[in-house]
Design an enzyme around this catalytic site. Structure first.
Site, PDB file in Angstrom:
ATOM      1  N   LYS A  51       0.842  -1.202   0.000  1.00 56.22           N
ATOM      2  CA  LYS A  51       0.000   0.000   0.000  1.00 56.22           C
ATOM      3  C   LYS A  51       0.874   1.249   0.000  1.00 56.22           C
ATOM      4  O   LYS A  51       0.590   2.218  -0.702  1.00 56.22           O
ATOM      5  CB  LYS A  51      -0.929  -0.001   1.226  1.00 56.22           C
ATOM      6  N   GLN A  95      -5.292  -1.998   9.475  1.00 54.50           N
ATOM      7  CA  GLN A  95      -5.041  -3.285   8.814  1.00 54.50           C
ATOM      8  C   GLN A  95      -5.627  -4.431   9.646  1.00 54.50           C
ATOM      9  O   GLN A  95      -5.406  -4.506  10.851  1.00 54.50           O
ATOM     10  CB  GLN A  95      -3.525  -3.473   8.619  1.00 54.50           C
ATOM     11  N   ASP A 118     -11.859   1.999   3.894  1.00 53.14           N
ATOM     12  CA  ASP A 118     -12.219   0.590   3.710  1.00 53.14           C
ATOM     13  C   ASP A 118     -13.732   0.408   3.561  1.00 53.14           C
ATOM     14  O   ASP A 118     -14.188  -0.685   3.239  1.00 53.14           O
ATOM     15  CB  ASP A 118     -11.783  -0.215   4.944  1.00 53.14           C
TER      16      ASP A 118
HETATM   17  N1  GUN Z   1      -6.742  -7.299   5.499  1.00 55.32           N
HETATM   18  C1  GUN Z   1      -6.915  -8.001   4.367  1.00 55.32           C
HETATM   19  N2  GUN Z   1      -7.596  -7.266   3.464  1.00 55.32           N
HETATM   20  C2  GUN Z   1      -7.866  -6.081   4.041  1.00 55.32           C
HETATM   21  C3  GUN Z   1      -8.541  -4.894   3.612  1.00 55.32           C
HETATM   22  O1  GUN Z   1      -9.064  -4.778   2.495  1.00 55.32           O
HETATM   23  N3  GUN Z   1      -8.599  -3.886   4.524  1.00 55.32           N
HETATM   24  C4  GUN Z   1      -8.056  -3.998   5.771  1.00 55.32           C
HETATM   25  N4  GUN Z   1      -8.176  -2.957   6.579  1.00 55.32           N
HETATM   26  N5  GUN Z   1      -7.418  -5.067   6.185  1.00 55.32           N
HETATM   27  C5  GUN Z   1      -7.329  -6.110   5.335  1.00 55.32           C
END
Ligand code: GUN
Length: 299
Positions: A51, A95, A118
């Site tokens: 990211k 996360q 998200d």
């Molecule tokens: N862990 C795995 N995929 C995601 C996601 O799309 N967002 C977040 N915050 N954590 C994750």
């Protein structure tokens, strides 16, 4: 046809770089994403690193806050609250998964819905489930009224890129998680599909999946979807990120080679949904920036 999420994500990122450069020129600052990573799970650390690289590539400022695995829920909540009230931060991502002693829904509910890149906070989930056109590609994908969860948004964008219109089709979703299965089911409904959500208690699974024009697999079981479960010509979207227990190689939920020979369109793993999740996160961050009123939010 193999749908390359990597290529689609690259073209989205190229467009976003231009857009972000224009925003900087117009408003004097770049969008900013803050990520909270708790603990040292290697897969999560890798996602967060990817990211960071993607943000750098398009010009989104990126801050990562790393907290130890034994951080308390109050420490995580204070970090979220500090970012909620920091006017220079447009997007907040916590996360997942969080360590077992921290209640995920409690932390997610603390994120300001305006910064919830998200789309998992209760207010944004409610909007997804009550607004019929929410998240439809081509209708409001440039700056939708609220953020839609990234992986489901990525699945929809891949279908659209492959020329698959869900309207009037049978769609089957394998998995009922809050992060993928449920939101992708609602997005498919919004796009006019008749949707069946299957899970670990579903009986006669192959009978149901073999009627699917669109099959989304999000169950986290390597090679679970075999060719006999798939309708000829179906569009198959593989959300799985697993390690093959025999070869140790990254693989999806779909038995790719056999299913690719029967499907009309299929996403690979890696290079399918994964890169799209990140591209949608970048789009959501820019969306939050635009909705917050960039001129007012300069720190
Ligand atoms: N862990 C795995 N995929 C995601 C996601 O799309 N967002 C977040 N915050 N954590 C994750």
């Amino acid at each position: 046809m193999i749908i390359s999420g990597k290529e689609v994500a690259n073209s989205i990122k190229a467009l976003l770089s231009e857009e972000v450069a224009g925003l900087k020129e117009k408003y004097g600052r770049n969008p900013k994403l803050a990520v909270i990573l708790v603990g040292d799970d290697p897969a999560s650390a890798k996602y967060v690193h990817n990211k960071e690289l993607a943000c750098e590539r398009v010009g989104i400022e990126n801050l990562t806050f790393r907290l130890p695995a034994q951080a308390t829920v109050d420490q995580v909540l204070s970090r979220v609250e500090a970012l909620n009230s920091d006017p220079s931060v447009d997007g907040i991502l916590v996360q997942l998964p969080l360590p077992g002693h921290i209640c995920e829904s409690h932390v997610i509910a603390a994120i300001s819905p305006d910064k919830d890149v998200d789309g998992l906070s209760p207010a944004n989930v409610a909007r997804l489930w009550t607004e019929r056109a929410a998240g439809l590609p081509g209708l409001n994908s440039a700056a939708p009224a609220f953020p839609v969860p990234c992986t489901p948004a990525g699945c929809m964008r891949l279908l659209s890129e492959a020329g698959v219109d869900p309207d009037g089709k049978n769609a089957v979703v394998l998995g009922r998680s809050n992060i993928v299965g449920l939101p992708v089911a609602k997005l498919l409904l919004n796009a006019g599909a008749t949707v069946t959500v299957c899970h670990s208690h579903t009986k006669n699974l192959a009978e149901i999946t073999s009627k699917a024009d669109i099959l989304v697999a999000a169950i986290g079981k390597p090679h679970f979807v075999t060719a006999d479960m798939v309708k000829s010509g179906a569009a198959v979207i593989d959300v799985g990120i697993n390690v093959d227990p025999v070869t140790g190689v990254l693989c999806g939920d779909v038995d790719f080679d056999a299913v690719a020979a029967k499907a009309g369109a299929i996403t690979p793993v890696p290079g399918g949904v994964g890169p799209m999740t990140i591209a949608m996160l970048l789009e959501n961050t820019v969306g939050c920036f635009l909705r917050r009123g960039p001129a007012r939010s300069t720190a």
